[in-house]
Scaffold this active site. Structure first.
Site, PDB file in Angstrom:
ATOM      1  N   TRP A 170      54.409  10.985  79.855  1.00  0.00           N
ATOM      2  CA  TRP A 170      54.426  10.237  78.598  1.00  0.00           C
ATOM      3  C   TRP A 170      55.864  10.071  78.110  1.00  0.00           C
ATOM      4  O   TRP A 170      56.553  11.056  77.880  1.00  0.00           O
ATOM      5  CB  TRP A 170      53.612  10.972  77.525  1.00  0.00           C
ATOM      6  CG  TRP A 170      52.138  10.867  77.729  1.00  0.00           C
ATOM      7  CD1 TRP A 170      51.398  11.461  78.714  1.00  0.00           C
ATOM      8  CD2 TRP A 170      51.209  10.119  76.920  1.00  0.00           C
ATOM      9  NE1 TRP A 170      50.068  11.126  78.562  1.00  0.00           N
ATOM     10  CE2 TRP A 170      49.919  10.315  77.483  1.00  0.00           C
ATOM     11  CE3 TRP A 170      51.346   9.316  75.781  1.00  0.00           C
ATOM     12  CZ2 TRP A 170      48.772   9.724  76.938  1.00  0.00           C
ATOM     13  CZ3 TRP A 170      50.198   8.734  75.244  1.00  0.00           C
ATOM     14  CH2 TRP A 170      48.932   8.927  75.817  1.00  0.00           C
TER      15      TRP A 170
ATOM     16  N   ASP B  49      49.772   4.484  65.990  1.00  0.00           N
ATOM     17  CA  ASP B  49      48.506   5.129  65.621  1.00  0.00           C
ATOM     18  C   ASP B  49      48.120   4.798  64.178  1.00  0.00           C
ATOM     19  O   ASP B  49      47.845   5.685  63.370  1.00  0.00           O
ATOM     20  CB  ASP B  49      48.621   6.646  65.826  1.00  0.00           C
ATOM     21  CG  ASP B  49      47.260   7.318  65.930  1.00  0.00           C
ATOM     22  OD1 ASP B  49      46.266   6.616  66.181  1.00  0.00           O
ATOM     23  OD2 ASP B  49      47.189   8.542  65.750  1.00  0.00           O
TER      24      ASP B  49
ATOM     25  N   ASP C 248      45.672   2.758  72.909  1.00  0.00           N
ATOM     26  CA  ASP C 248      44.937   2.521  71.649  1.00  0.00           C
ATOM     27  C   ASP C 248      45.465   1.377  70.777  1.00  0.00           C
ATOM     28  O   ASP C 248      44.771   0.952  69.855  1.00  0.00           O
ATOM     29  CB  ASP C 248      44.913   3.784  70.753  1.00  0.00           C
ATOM     30  CG  ASP C 248      43.892   4.801  71.229  1.00  0.00           C
ATOM     31  OD1 ASP C 248      43.193   4.524  72.226  1.00  0.00           O
ATOM     32  OD2 ASP C 248      43.801   5.864  70.599  1.00  0.00           O
TER      33      ASP C 248
ATOM     34  N   SER D 177      57.323   8.941  74.968  1.00  0.00           N
ATOM     35  CA  SER D 177      56.788   8.710  73.623  1.00  0.00           C
ATOM     36  C   SER D 177      57.844   8.647  72.542  1.00  0.00           C
ATOM     37  O   SER D 177      57.516   8.602  71.355  1.00  0.00           O
ATOM     38  CB  SER D 177      55.809   9.831  73.256  1.00  0.00           C
ATOM     39  OG  SER D 177      54.880  10.033  74.283  1.00  0.00           O
TER      40      SER D 177
END
Ligand SMILES: *[C@@H]1O[C@H](CO)[C@@H](O)[C@H](O)[C@H]1NC(C)=O
Ligand SMILES: *[C@@H]1O[C@H](CO)[C@@H](O)[C@H](O)[C@H]1NC(C)=O
Length: 263
Positions: free
Chosen positions: A74, A115, A162, A76
């Site tokens: 990841w 998110d 997402d 991020s």
């Protein structure tokens, strides 16, 4: 999406190819090994030790197997970019030791106001503080540059778990309504900058319990098509290889049957 650290090692599931099948259209995973990245293996050492402390040798051994299993790395935050160099180095070493071609698996995950619906893995960039420009110049550009250094390797890159799911279903949430166009522009930019022969891109399509409902299928398909078209406005013929699902959560149907209240 839940805490990124928890998800660090999850392998993504690759769903389908969007590219038409041609003689040159080869599944990039075929014939490749997925080397085990050392950073995740090191994190699991704590798990191994706590199993051993409880006298649970079986689960300690299972965790050791996971330490030797390939997982996605990841990326991020801007500070994670050097981890791409490490991944390239480790993949080359694995190829040398095993003689097997390696595929480097990365997750690109750092959109501004990240998110937007759950807020559990909010990132370092915000829309209010010039986050989209910073995402492009300080995250995607160096990411693409780092990947370019591995032109002897194959890459599978999952884009922004997402995020487009939130654009499809969560526009009633003010933070997601603001973030929607920014997510689209950010992901389109990432797609446009990562068009390389040795790079397979997978846009994240959340999971079946989210976008899999009949009413969400068509809007989701339209959304994905729109973002790829936006990428093509930046880089002619830009394309993605397919979609990833179940990256950050999935619906275990068995739980659904026994305990509907938990969903
Ligand atoms: C691509 O660019 C054209 C010309 O500027 C524009 O009309 C179109 O809406 C753009 N497509 C997307 C999906 O943004
Ligand atoms: C995603 O998770 C669901 C629920 O567990 C499972 O049924 C499905 O097979 C998974 N998808 C893939 C492509 O593995």
């Amino acid at each position: 999406m839940r805490s990124t650290s928890l998800l660090t090692g999850l392998s993504c599931i690759i769903l389908a190819s969007t590219a038409p099948t041609t003689a040159n259209d080869v599944n990039p995973f075929i014939g490749k090994s997925y080397y085990a990245n050392s950073a995740y293996a090191a994190k699991l050492e704590q798990t191994v030790q706590s199993f051993l402390a409880e006298g649970d040798a079986l689960n300690a051994a299972r965790t050791r197997t996971t330490q030797r299993t390939g997982t996605f790395v990841w990326i991020s935050s801007i500070g994670d970019i050097p981890d791409i160099d490490t991944a390239i180095k480790e993949a080359r070493e694995a190829k040398k030791t095993t003689g097997k071609d390696q595929i480097v698996e990365l997750v690109l995950y750092n959109l501004p106001d990240r998110d937007c619906s759950a807020g559990e893995s909010a990132g370092e960039l915000t829309i209010a503080a010039n986050g989209l420009e910073r995402y492009k110049s300080e995250f995607v550009d160096p990411f693409a540059k780092a990947v370019q250094k591995g032109s002897d390797l194959t890459f599978a890159i999952v884009l922004e778990p997402d995020s487009l799911g939130n654009v499809v279903t969560n526009q009633g949430i003010p933070k997601c309504a603001t973030a929607g166009p920014v997510y689209e522009e950010g992901i389109a930019y990432a797609i446009s900058q990562l068009q390389k022969k040795n790079v397979a891109l997978y846009v994240d399509a959340a999971h079946g319990g989210w976008l899999g409902w009949d009413g969400n299928l068509e809007p989701a398909a339209k959304e994905f098509a729109k973002v790829v078209q936006m990428a093509q406005n930046l880089t002619k013929k830009a394309t993605i290889r397919g979609f990833s699902i179940n990256v950050s959560n999935y619906v275990g149907l068995i739980c659904f049957r026994t305990n509907p209240a938990s969903y």
